[in-house]
Write a protein that holds these residues in place. Structure first.
Motif, PDB file in Angstrom:
ATOM      1  N   SER A   1       4.107 -21.334 -24.507  1.00 33.37           N
ATOM      2  CA  SER A   1       4.974 -20.275 -23.995  1.00 33.37           C
ATOM      3  C   SER A   1       6.296 -20.907 -23.588  1.00 33.37           C
ATOM      4  O   SER A   1       6.454 -22.129 -23.613  1.00 33.37           O
ATOM      5  CB  SER A   1       4.335 -19.588 -22.783  1.00 33.37           C
ATOM      6  OG  SER A   1       4.194 -20.512 -21.714  1.00 33.37           O
ATOM      7  N   VAL A   2       7.242 -20.071 -23.183  1.00 29.86           N
ATOM      8  CA  VAL A   2       8.471 -20.559 -22.554  1.00 29.86           C
ATOM      9  C   VAL A   2       8.903 -19.517 -21.529  1.00 29.86           C
ATOM     10  O   VAL A   2       9.123 -18.356 -21.862  1.00 29.86           O
ATOM     11  CB  VAL A   2       9.587 -20.846 -23.580  1.00 29.86           C
ATOM     12  CG1 VAL A   2       9.869 -19.648 -24.472  1.00 29.86           C
ATOM     13  CG2 VAL A   2      10.865 -21.286 -22.878  1.00 29.86           C
ATOM     14  N   ASP A   3       8.953 -19.941 -20.280  1.00 27.26           N
ATOM     15  CA  ASP A   3       9.324 -19.038 -19.198  1.00 27.26           C
ATOM     16  C   ASP A   3      10.793 -19.177 -18.811  1.00 27.26           C
ATOM     17  O   ASP A   3      11.424 -18.203 -18.400  1.00 27.26           O
ATOM     18  CB  ASP A   3       8.453 -19.309 -17.971  1.00 27.26           C
ATOM     19  CG  ASP A   3       6.981 -19.110 -18.262  1.00 27.26           C
ATOM     20  OD1 ASP A   3       6.589 -17.962 -18.542  1.00 27.26           O
ATOM     21  OD2 ASP A   3       6.229 -20.102 -18.249  1.00 27.26           O
ATOM     22  N   VAL A   4      11.309 -20.401 -18.931  1.00 31.43           N
ATOM     23  CA  VAL A   4      12.677 -20.690 -18.500  1.00 31.43           C
ATOM     24  C   VAL A   4      13.353 -21.585 -19.534  1.00 31.43           C
ATOM     25  O   VAL A   4      12.760 -22.540 -20.018  1.00 31.43           O
ATOM     26  CB  VAL A   4      12.694 -21.405 -17.127  1.00 31.43           C
ATOM     27  CG1 VAL A   4      14.123 -21.772 -16.722  1.00 31.43           C
ATOM     28  CG2 VAL A   4      12.019 -20.558 -16.056  1.00 31.43           C
ATOM     29  N   LEU A   5      14.598 -21.253 -19.852  1.00 27.34           N
ATOM     30  CA  LEU A   5      15.446 -22.131 -20.662  1.00 27.34           C
ATOM     31  C   LEU A   5      16.674 -22.481 -19.840  1.00 27.34           C
ATOM     32  O   LEU A   5      17.358 -21.586 -19.318  1.00 27.34           O
ATOM     33  CB  LEU A   5      15.881 -21.434 -21.958  1.00 27.34           C
ATOM     34  CG  LEU A   5      16.987 -22.133 -22.766  1.00 27.34           C
ATOM     35  CD1 LEU A   5      16.524 -23.493 -23.293  1.00 27.34           C
ATOM     36  CD2 LEU A   5      17.470 -21.243 -23.906  1.00 27.34           C
TER      37      LEU A   5
ATOM     38  N   THR B   1      18.921 -20.585 -27.610  1.00 22.66           N
ATOM     39  CA  THR B   1      18.615 -19.213 -27.185  1.00 22.66           C
ATOM     40  C   THR B   1      18.054 -18.401 -28.338  1.00 22.66           C
ATOM     41  O   THR B   1      17.133 -17.584 -28.156  1.00 22.66           O
ATOM     42  CB  THR B   1      19.877 -18.550 -26.612  1.00 22.66           C
ATOM     43  OG1 THR B   1      20.374 -19.336 -25.529  1.00 22.66           O
ATOM     44  CG2 THR B   1      19.595 -17.144 -26.117  1.00 22.66           C
ATOM     45  N   ARG B   2      18.577 -18.625 -29.526  1.00 22.84           N
ATOM     46  CA  ARG B   2      18.101 -17.916 -30.714  1.00 22.84           C
ATOM     47  C   ARG B   2      16.622 -18.199 -30.964  1.00 22.84           C
ATOM     48  O   ARG B   2      15.865 -17.303 -31.391  1.00 22.84           O
ATOM     49  CB  ARG B   2      18.929 -18.343 -31.932  1.00 22.84           C
ATOM     50  CG  ARG B   2      18.603 -17.596 -33.204  1.00 22.84           C
ATOM     51  CD  ARG B   2      19.412 -18.169 -34.355  1.00 22.84           C
ATOM     52  NE  ARG B   2      20.829 -17.863 -34.230  1.00 22.84           N
ATOM     53  CZ  ARG B   2      21.822 -18.692 -34.565  1.00 22.84           C
ATOM     54  NH1 ARG B   2      21.546 -19.921 -35.002  1.00 22.84           N
ATOM     55  NH2 ARG B   2      23.075 -18.316 -34.445  1.00 22.84           N
ATOM     56  N   VAL B   3      16.169 -19.415 -30.693  1.00 23.19           N
ATOM     57  CA  VAL B   3      14.758 -19.769 -30.882  1.00 23.19           C
ATOM     58  C   VAL B   3      13.893 -19.188 -29.764  1.00 23.19           C
ATOM     59  O   VAL B   3      12.780 -18.711 -30.000  1.00 23.19           O
ATOM     60  CB  VAL B   3      14.591 -21.305 -30.940  1.00 23.19           C
ATOM     61  CG1 VAL B   3      13.110 -21.673 -31.085  1.00 23.19           C
ATOM     62  CG2 VAL B   3      15.389 -21.902 -32.087  1.00 23.19           C
ATOM     63  N   VAL B   4      14.416 -19.208 -28.557  1.00 27.67           N
ATOM     64  CA  VAL B   4      13.617 -18.852 -27.382  1.00 27.67           C
ATOM     65  C   VAL B   4      13.471 -17.344 -27.178  1.00 27.67           C
ATOM     66  O   VAL B   4      12.414 -16.856 -26.753  1.00 27.67           O
ATOM     67  CB  VAL B   4      14.255 -19.515 -26.134  1.00 27.67           C
ATOM     68  CG1 VAL B   4      13.784 -18.864 -24.849  1.00 27.67           C
ATOM     69  CG2 VAL B   4      13.953 -21.008 -26.125  1.00 27.67           C
ATOM     70  N   LEU B   5      14.528 -16.583 -27.455  1.00 26.25           N
ATOM     71  CA  LEU B   5      14.513 -15.155 -27.129  1.00 26.25           C
ATOM     72  C   LEU B   5      13.355 -14.375 -27.755  1.00 26.25           C
ATOM     73  O   LEU B   5      12.732 -13.549 -27.051  1.00 26.25           O
ATOM     74  CB  LEU B   5      15.841 -14.503 -27.517  1.00 26.25           C
ATOM     75  CG  LEU B   5      16.958 -14.541 -26.471  1.00 26.25           C
ATOM     76  CD1 LEU B   5      18.194 -13.831 -26.994  1.00 26.25           C
ATOM     77  CD2 LEU B   5      16.514 -13.900 -25.158  1.00 26.25           C
ATOM     78  N   PRO B   6      13.020 -14.567 -29.027  1.00 28.69           N
ATOM     79  CA  PRO B   6      11.901 -13.788 -29.576  1.00 28.69           C
ATOM     80  C   PRO B   6      10.591 -14.023 -28.832  1.00 28.69           C
ATOM     81  O   PRO B   6       9.789 -13.089 -28.670  1.00 28.69           O
ATOM     82  CB  PRO B   6      11.816 -14.291 -31.028  1.00 28.69           C
ATOM     83  CG  PRO B   6      13.195 -14.771 -31.345  1.00 28.69           C
ATOM     84  CD  PRO B   6      13.686 -15.374 -30.081  1.00 28.69           C
ATOM     85  N   VAL B   7      10.383 -15.244 -28.353  1.00 29.67           N
ATOM     86  CA  VAL B   7       9.161 -15.554 -27.598  1.00 29.67           C
ATOM     87  C   VAL B   7       9.189 -14.854 -26.252  1.00 29.67           C
ATOM     88  O   VAL B   7       8.199 -14.256 -25.817  1.00 29.67           O
ATOM     89  CB  VAL B   7       9.016 -17.086 -27.412  1.00 29.67           C
ATOM     90  CG1 VAL B   7       7.727 -17.399 -26.652  1.00 29.67           C
ATOM     91  CG2 VAL B   7       9.042 -17.793 -28.752  1.00 29.67           C
ATOM     92  N   MET B   8      10.329 -14.911 -25.578  1.00 33.57           N
ATOM     93  CA  MET B   8      10.451 -14.250 -24.274  1.00 33.57           C
ATOM     94  C   MET B   8      10.298 -12.742 -24.402  1.00 33.57           C
ATOM     95  O   MET B   8       9.668 -12.089 -23.555  1.00 33.57           O
ATOM     96  CB  MET B   8      11.794 -14.600 -23.633  1.00 33.57           C
ATOM     97  CG  MET B   8      11.898 -16.030 -23.154  1.00 33.57           C
ATOM     98  SD  MET B   8      13.491 -16.333 -22.300  1.00 33.57           S
ATOM     99  CE  MET B   8      13.197 -17.967 -21.615  1.00 33.57           C
ATOM    100  N   ARG B   9      10.876 -12.174 -25.465  1.00 33.77           N
ATOM    101  CA  ARG B   9      10.744 -10.726 -25.675  1.00 33.77           C
ATOM    102  C   ARG B   9       9.282 -10.325 -25.869  1.00 33.77           C
ATOM    103  O   ARG B   9       8.818  -9.329 -25.310  1.00 33.77           O
ATOM    104  CB  ARG B   9      11.555 -10.304 -26.894  1.00 33.77           C
ATOM    105  CG  ARG B   9      13.065 -10.339 -26.702  1.00 33.77           C
ATOM    106  CD  ARG B   9      13.757 -10.146 -28.025  1.00 33.77           C
ATOM    107  NE  ARG B   9      15.214 -10.263 -27.941  1.00 33.77           N
ATOM    108  CZ  ARG B   9      15.985 -10.661 -28.942  1.00 33.77           C
ATOM    109  NH1 ARG B   9      15.449 -10.980 -30.121  1.00 33.77           N
ATOM    110  NH2 ARG B   9      17.284 -10.738 -28.775  1.00 33.77           N
ATOM    111  N   LYS B  10       8.561 -11.107 -26.625  1.00 33.35           N
ATOM    112  CA  LYS B  10       7.148 -10.816 -26.878  1.00 33.35           C
ATOM    113  C   LYS B  10       6.333 -10.928 -25.594  1.00 33.35           C
ATOM    114  O   LYS B  10       5.419 -10.128 -25.353  1.00 33.35           O
ATOM    115  CB  LYS B  10       6.608 -11.771 -27.945  1.00 33.35           C
ATOM    116  CG  LYS B  10       5.194 -11.446 -28.400  1.00 33.35           C
ATOM    117  CD  LYS B  10       4.767 -12.343 -29.560  1.00 33.35           C
ATOM    118  CE  LYS B  10       3.374 -11.986 -30.042  1.00 33.35           C
ATOM    119  NZ  LYS B  10       2.960 -12.852 -31.191  1.00 33.35           N
ATOM    120  N   GLN B  11       6.662 -11.918 -24.773  1.00 33.53           N
ATOM    121  CA  GLN B  11       5.981 -12.094 -23.492  1.00 33.53           C
ATOM    122  C   GLN B  11       6.320 -10.981 -22.506  1.00 33.53           C
ATOM    123  O   GLN B  11       5.532 -10.660 -21.616  1.00 33.53           O
ATOM    124  CB  GLN B  11       6.417 -13.418 -22.837  1.00 33.53           C
ATOM    125  CG  GLN B  11       5.971 -14.662 -23.568  1.00 33.53           C
ATOM    126  CD  GLN B  11       6.591 -15.922 -22.975  1.00 33.53           C
ATOM    127  OE1 GLN B  11       6.181 -17.010 -23.314  1.00 33.53           O
ATOM    128  NE2 GLN B  11       7.577 -15.792 -22.106  1.00 33.53           N
TER     129      GLN B  11
END
Length: 267
Positions: A84-88, A123-133
């Motif tokens: 997961s990724v909670d914070v960038l 941010t481009r890599v991380v955002l889809p994961v955060m949106r899904k979470q």
């Protein structure tokens, strides 16, 4: 007060030294799982050990953060590692004191590639994961020079102004996904960014025709900082951790000055 950052997955770019290193350690104290990205492998190992000693869990990823391919590969690997990724925390950056006339197109491109496009790409890599979470927090490292530019270093100031525009724009679109996006805007912070060969202090010395330390003191006198000193990297790290935490749950699209009072404007 509880930050609720224990066991949270935190990704930090430019994490080997300076503000990035101190931010990683600060998250370590909160018990976070921290992924550290930097091109300096030896310094990454030292920073990773410091995070572990502080009480966190650390994973290191050697990465050229001016490379789109390297960012996509290494950030994707970090997310897979933690699940997961909670914070960038977008922190990486570089700069030198050069006038507008001295700057070539290649130097403008180099500055923007590292100081701005690396933020876009992570941010481009991380955002889809955060949106899904359905949750996430991003903190971008800007600069007081983004809000109050000086004639030099103008390329650095422009790249950091772009970071603030990115922060504000994405905060508008991602709020509906429960993703908060904020920025810190440090003033002069005494880190390797200033002290390393070719860094701000050395190039400022050449610009003012002074020894590096004298040039820095001269520059600070020109800026008339109310606190009368350079900041410490941990002073920026503390604000980054706050913005990433549940303590700032109603804070987004904000720019937090950590600048010793260098910004005089009301807004």
């Amino acid at each position: 007060m509880e930050t609720n950052l224990k066991s949270k997955a935190v990704l930090i770019t430019g994490a080997a030294k300076g503000i990035g290193r101190e931010t990683a350690i600060a998250f370590g104290r909160e018990g976070s799982r921290v992924a550290l990205f930097d091109i300096d492998e030896a310094a990454l190992a030292e920073a990773s050990a410091a995070v572990t000693a502080a009480g966190g869990t650390a994973a290191t990823f050697k990465a050229d953060l001016s490379s789109a391919a390297d960012i996509e590969e290494k950030v994707t690997a970090a997310i897979a590692h933690f699940g997961s990724v909670d914070v960038l925390v977008n922190n990486v950056g570089a700069g030198a004191v050069r006038t507008f006339d001295q700057l070539t197109d290649a130097e403008w491109d180099k500055t923007f590639s590292l100081n701005f496009m690396s933020y876009v790409r992570t941010t481009r890599v991380v955002l889809p994961v955060m949106r899904k979470q359905g949750h996430g927090a991003i903190v971008n490292n800007g600069s007081d020079l983004a809000r109050q530019p000086e004639g030099v270093p103008i390329d650095y100031s422009a790249s950091k102004a772009a970071v603030l525009a990115l922060t504000k724009g994405l905060a508008r679109t991602e709020g509906a996904n429960n993703i908060r996006i904020n920025a810190v805007a440090p003033g002069p912070i005494w880190t390797p960014f200033w002290t390393q060969p070719g860094g701000f202090a050395e190039t400022m010395g050449k610009f003012h025709n002074m020894e590096p330390q004298k040039a820095v003191e001269h520059e600070m006198s020109l800026r008339q900082l109310p606190l009368g000193r350079l900041g410490k990297p941990e002073e920026v790290a503390n604000v980054i951790v706050f913005l990433a935490s549940d303590l700032a749950s109603f804070v987004t699209s904000s720019v937090w000055g950590v600048d010793g009072g260098s910004i005089r404007a009301i807004a």
